[in-house]
Design a protein around this motif. Structure first.
Motif, PDB file in Angstrom:
ATOM      1  N   PRO A 233      -1.357  71.173  62.907  1.00  0.00           N
ATOM      2  CA  PRO A 233      -2.689  70.389  62.824  1.00  0.00           C
ATOM      3  C   PRO A 233      -2.748  69.646  64.490  1.00  0.00           C
ATOM      4  N   ARG A 234      -3.869  69.748  64.904  1.00  0.00           N
ATOM      5  CA  ARG A 234      -4.341  69.172  66.195  1.00  0.00           C
ATOM      6  C   ARG A 234      -3.903  67.765  66.199  1.00  0.00           C
ATOM      7  N   PHE A 235      -4.408  66.994  65.428  1.00  0.00           N
ATOM      8  CA  PHE A 235      -3.876  65.457  65.312  1.00  0.00           C
ATOM      9  C   PHE A 235      -4.671  65.081  64.230  1.00  0.00           C
ATOM     10  N   ALA A 236      -4.315  63.727  63.999  1.00  0.00           N
ATOM     11  CA  ALA A 236      -4.647  63.154  62.671  1.00  0.00           C
ATOM     12  C   ALA A 236      -6.132  62.863  62.609  1.00  0.00           C
ATOM     13  N   ILE A 237      -6.930  62.844  63.854  1.00  0.00           N
ATOM     14  CA  ILE A 237      -8.437  62.483  63.870  1.00  0.00           C
ATOM     15  C   ILE A 237      -9.004  63.842  63.435  1.00  0.00           C
ATOM     16  N   THR A 238      -8.630  64.989  63.731  1.00  0.00           N
ATOM     17  CA  THR A 238      -9.050  66.277  63.166  1.00  0.00           C
ATOM     18  C   THR A 238      -8.866  66.909  62.040  1.00  0.00           C
ATOM     19  N   SER A 239      -8.054  66.331  61.335  1.00  0.00           N
ATOM     20  CA  SER A 239      -7.549  66.632  59.995  1.00  0.00           C
ATOM     21  C   SER A 239      -7.856  65.699  58.749  1.00  0.00           C
ATOM     22  N   GLY A 282       0.472  52.575  60.445  1.00  0.00           N
ATOM     23  CA  GLY A 282       0.369  52.992  61.959  1.00  0.00           C
ATOM     24  C   GLY A 282       0.023  54.579  61.883  1.00  0.00           C
ATOM     25  N   TYR A 283      -0.043  55.065  63.259  1.00  0.00           N
ATOM     26  CA  TYR A 283      -0.387  56.338  63.444  1.00  0.00           C
ATOM     27  C   TYR A 283       0.659  57.299  62.919  1.00  0.00           C
ATOM     28  N   LEU A 284       1.918  57.057  63.208  1.00  0.00           N
ATOM     29  CA  LEU A 284       2.966  57.624  63.008  1.00  0.00           C
ATOM     30  C   LEU A 284       3.113  57.711  61.282  1.00  0.00           C
ATOM     31  N   ASP A 285       2.840  56.664  60.673  1.00  0.00           N
ATOM     32  CA  ASP A 285       3.132  56.749  59.259  1.00  0.00           C
ATOM     33  C   ASP A 285       2.160  57.757  58.579  1.00  0.00           C
ATOM     34  N   VAL A 286       1.029  57.964  59.385  1.00  0.00           N
ATOM     35  CA  VAL A 286       0.088  59.035  58.689  1.00  0.00           C
ATOM     36  C   VAL A 286       0.758  60.323  58.398  1.00  0.00           C
ATOM     37  N   TYR A 287       1.309  60.682  59.579  1.00  0.00           N
ATOM     38  CA  TYR A 287       2.366  61.859  59.485  1.00  0.00           C
ATOM     39  C   TYR A 287       3.442  61.663  58.695  1.00  0.00           C
ATOM     40  N   ASP A 289       3.883  59.883  55.938  1.00  0.00           N
ATOM     41  CA  ASP A 289       3.096  59.841  54.515  1.00  0.00           C
ATOM     42  C   ASP A 289       2.850  61.416  54.011  1.00  0.00           C
ATOM     43  N   MET A 290       2.433  62.204  55.005  1.00  0.00           N
ATOM     44  CA  MET A 290       2.105  63.534  54.451  1.00  0.00           C
ATOM     45  C   MET A 290       3.177  64.669  54.788  1.00  0.00           C
ATOM     46  N   GLY A 291       4.422  64.026  54.772  1.00  0.00           N
ATOM     47  CA  GLY A 291       5.665  65.109  55.049  1.00  0.00           C
ATOM     48  C   GLY A 291       5.633  65.895  56.604  1.00  0.00           C
ATOM     49  N   LEU A 292       5.243  65.435  57.599  1.00  0.00           N
ATOM     50  CA  LEU A 292       4.986  66.274  58.596  1.00  0.00           C
ATOM     51  C   LEU A 292       6.180  65.726  59.675  1.00  0.00           C
ATOM     52  N   LEU A 293       7.085  64.824  59.262  1.00  0.00           N
ATOM     53  CA  LEU A 293       8.145  64.503  60.184  1.00  0.00           C
ATOM     54  C   LEU A 293       9.432  65.389  59.923  1.00  0.00           C
ATOM     55  N   GLY A 294      10.248  65.572  60.642  1.00  0.00           N
ATOM     56  CA  GLY A 294      11.530  66.444  60.649  1.00  0.00           C
ATOM     57  C   GLY A 294      12.075  66.759  61.789  1.00  0.00           C
ATOM     58  N   ARG A 295      13.195  67.393  61.893  1.00  0.00           N
ATOM     59  CA  ARG A 295      13.809  67.926  63.060  1.00  0.00           C
ATOM     60  C   ARG A 295      13.371  68.912  63.649  1.00  0.00           C
ATOM     61  N   ARG A 296      12.411  69.719  63.002  1.00  0.00           N
ATOM     62  CA  ARG A 296      11.728  70.841  63.667  1.00  0.00           C
ATOM     63  C   ARG A 296      10.413  70.529  63.941  1.00  0.00           C
ATOM     64  N   THR A 297       9.803  69.160  64.048  1.00  0.00           N
ATOM     65  CA  THR A 297       8.758  68.480  64.490  1.00  0.00           C
ATOM     66  C   THR A 297       8.809  68.103  65.855  1.00  0.00           C
ATOM     67  N   THR A 298       7.648  68.679  66.633  1.00  0.00           N
ATOM     68  CA  THR A 298       7.686  68.029  68.077  1.00  0.00           C
ATOM     69  C   THR A 298       6.137  67.440  68.049  1.00  0.00           C
ATOM     70  N   LEU A 299       6.095  65.994  68.419  1.00  0.00           N
ATOM     71  CA  LEU A 299       5.006  65.320  68.719  1.00  0.00           C
ATOM     72  C   LEU A 299       4.816  65.199  70.139  1.00  0.00           C
ATOM     73  N   ALA A 300       3.650  65.542  70.353  1.00  0.00           N
ATOM     74  CA  ALA A 300       3.409  65.516  71.965  1.00  0.00           C
ATOM     75  C   ALA A 300       2.879  64.187  72.329  1.00  0.00           C
ATOM     76  N   HIS A 301       3.317  63.566  73.308  1.00  0.00           N
ATOM     77  CA  HIS A 301       3.038  62.309  74.111  1.00  0.00           C
ATOM     78  C   HIS A 301       3.793  61.197  73.638  1.00  0.00           C
TER      79      HIS A 301
END
Length: 465
Positions: A233-239, A282-287, A289-301
């Motif tokens: 997903p590009r980021f929360a704004i475009t999804s 907050g911003y991170l909470d969006v991800y 809540d959607m199950g996008l966090l984890g050890r194989r996740t890389t968040l830029a910036h």
């Protein structure tokens, strides 16, 4: 001929688990490490040390693409000599050069190579005015293949052997990239960009179709040769929430697929996310809540975060990718590297085309300046560890790449420390290895890359013309 010996100065980074006890005094001498140099580890609790061998030799099997062993040149050469004292293997004499593991870039947009250095905007306007216009062309397979080929060759010319890459929302862009990478045998990670709102219609793909496209790409490419797929997903704004939720469900169904997106790069971006997702903390909470966090996740910036967000990154093992030249170019802010490393793993990346160079050395030079502005220090050893073993650790690829341990893949770069008149003159004034490495980090760029080797095969050699 399958065995090659590269004579050179060798530098790489080791953890305690990389240092098996050896019985011979000669090998013990070879494995001496600089224990008095303190490095901040990407993996919490893991001690990391530099190892430098001034008269080293790296043994590579180009048939299987792996490192056989490394050590002092005298010891290695005698081991591979026949009864007459002659070598029955190919020896490459780079004794005046430095060999390091290949550089790893953890966040870069290959379609944006054609709009790098676009003037005058911050993040959201820059996306609308430049990025989306450029990415719209990548439904054309010819554009995608030509750009992917050019981009990958540019990575090799900069000493980068692996990368986590954004393509576009077109499956054609992903297939083209993987096809070209597969030809080179480079270890790469990418996926189709998921966008279904707040972007041009010709780039938006309905949530269900975008996920189907990702599933097809996983089926066709994930762990095929040295290729890996990332749900993107590009980021929360475009999804829409539906798209993010579906991405999270797909992510949860795999143990080895990656996920990549952007987080907290720009203040206006953060404010827009709050408007779109007003019920989230907050911003991170969006991800989250959607199950996008984890050890194989890389968040830029991840520049502008609250303490609670840092703590959630730590709890989930989610990684942050620091993009220095991009953060400066778009005026996004100053990333606090030591602070973030206290909470979670941090990798370093170019983020082209918001970033201004594909050189990981140039990127480290800007990372140093960002830390200086915050009264933090970034040593050459810390930086060089980060773009080799550290970035491999962040991507869970350190069992395959990142240093010279036997049986790891033979991705490495031959570096000419005196590639320019200025470098040659400046190096002559240095007294220690640390000084030399710092000069390399400050003044080095693609001109210092003499050769780039992928899985034991030379894929780039600097022109001698």
């Amino acid at each position: 001929m399958t065995i090659h010996i590269y004579q050179a100065r060798l530098l790489h980074y080791l953890t305690e688990s990389d240092r098996p006890e050896r019985t011979t005094s000669d090998y013990s001498q070879t494995l001496a490490v600089e224990r008095d140099i303190t490095l901040l580890p990407v993996i919490e609790g893991v001690q990391v040390y530099p190892q430098y061998i001034a008269d080293g030799a790296l043994v590579v099997d180009d048939m299987i693409g792996c490192i056989v062993e490394y050590g002092r040149s005298e010891t290695i050469l005698s081991k591979y000599a026949n009864e007459e004292g002659r070598l029955a293997v190919k020896v490459h004499d780079y004794r005046d050069k430095l060999i390091m593991p290949g550089f790893i870039d953890t966040h870069v947009h290959y379609p944006q190579i054609d709009m790098i250095a676009a003037y005058g905007e911050q993040l959201l306007d820059w996306l609308n005015n430049y990025t989306f216009v450029t990415e719209a062309n990548f439904g054309d397979p010819k554009v995608a293949h030509d750009t992917a080929q050019f981009f990958l060759n540019q990575l090799l010319a900069n000493g980068t052997t692996s990368a986590m890459v954004f393509s576009t929302s077109h499956p054609e862009s992903v297939n083209a990239f993987f096809t070209e990478s597969h030809k080179l045998n480079t270890r790469m990670i990418t996926g189709n960009v998921l966008m279904d709102q707040n972007a041009p219609d010709n780039l938006c793909v309905p949530a269900e179709q975008g996920i189907r496209d990702t599933q097809n790409i996983i089926d066709n490419w994930h762990e095929r040769g040295r290729q890996h797929v990332a749900i993107t997903p590009r980021f929360a704004i475009t999804s829409t929430p539906k798209q993010l939720q579906m991405a999270g469900e797909l992510y949860a169904s795999y143990e080895s697929v990656y996920l990549q997106t952007h987080l907290a790069e720009n203040h206006d971006e953060i404010a827009f996310v709050k408007q779109l997702y007003p019920t989230h903390k907050g911003y991170l909470d969006v991800y989250d809540d959607m199950g996008l966090l984890g050890r194989r996740t890389t968040l830029a910036h991840g520049i502008h975060l609250e303490i609670s967000e840092y703590e959630r990154l730590r709890a989930t093992g989610t990684q942050i990718s620091h993009c220095p030249t991009s953060n400066l170019f778009l005026g996004s802010g100053l990333f606090d590297l030591p602070k973030t490393l206290r909470y979670t793993g941090v990798s370093i990346a170019t983020d082209v085309g918001a970033g201004t160079s594909l050189s990981m050395l140039t990127t480290l030079s800007e990372a140093y300046k960002i830390q200086q502005l915050q009264s933090n220090q970034l040593s050459a050893h810390q930086g060089l560890y980060q773009i080799t073993l550290g970035n491999a650790q962040s991507l869970l690829l350190d069992n395959k790449i990142g240093n010279f341990m036997p049986n790891k893949e033979a991705d490495f770069v031959v570096i000419d420390m005196g590639a320019t008149a200025l470098l040659e003159r400046r190096m002559a004034q240095t007294k220690t290895l640390e000084e030399q490495l710092f000069v390399l980090m400050m003044l080095g760029d693609d001109r210092v890359i003499d050769q780039t080797v992928i899985a034991g095969v030379s894929r780039y050699r600097k022109s001698t013309l």
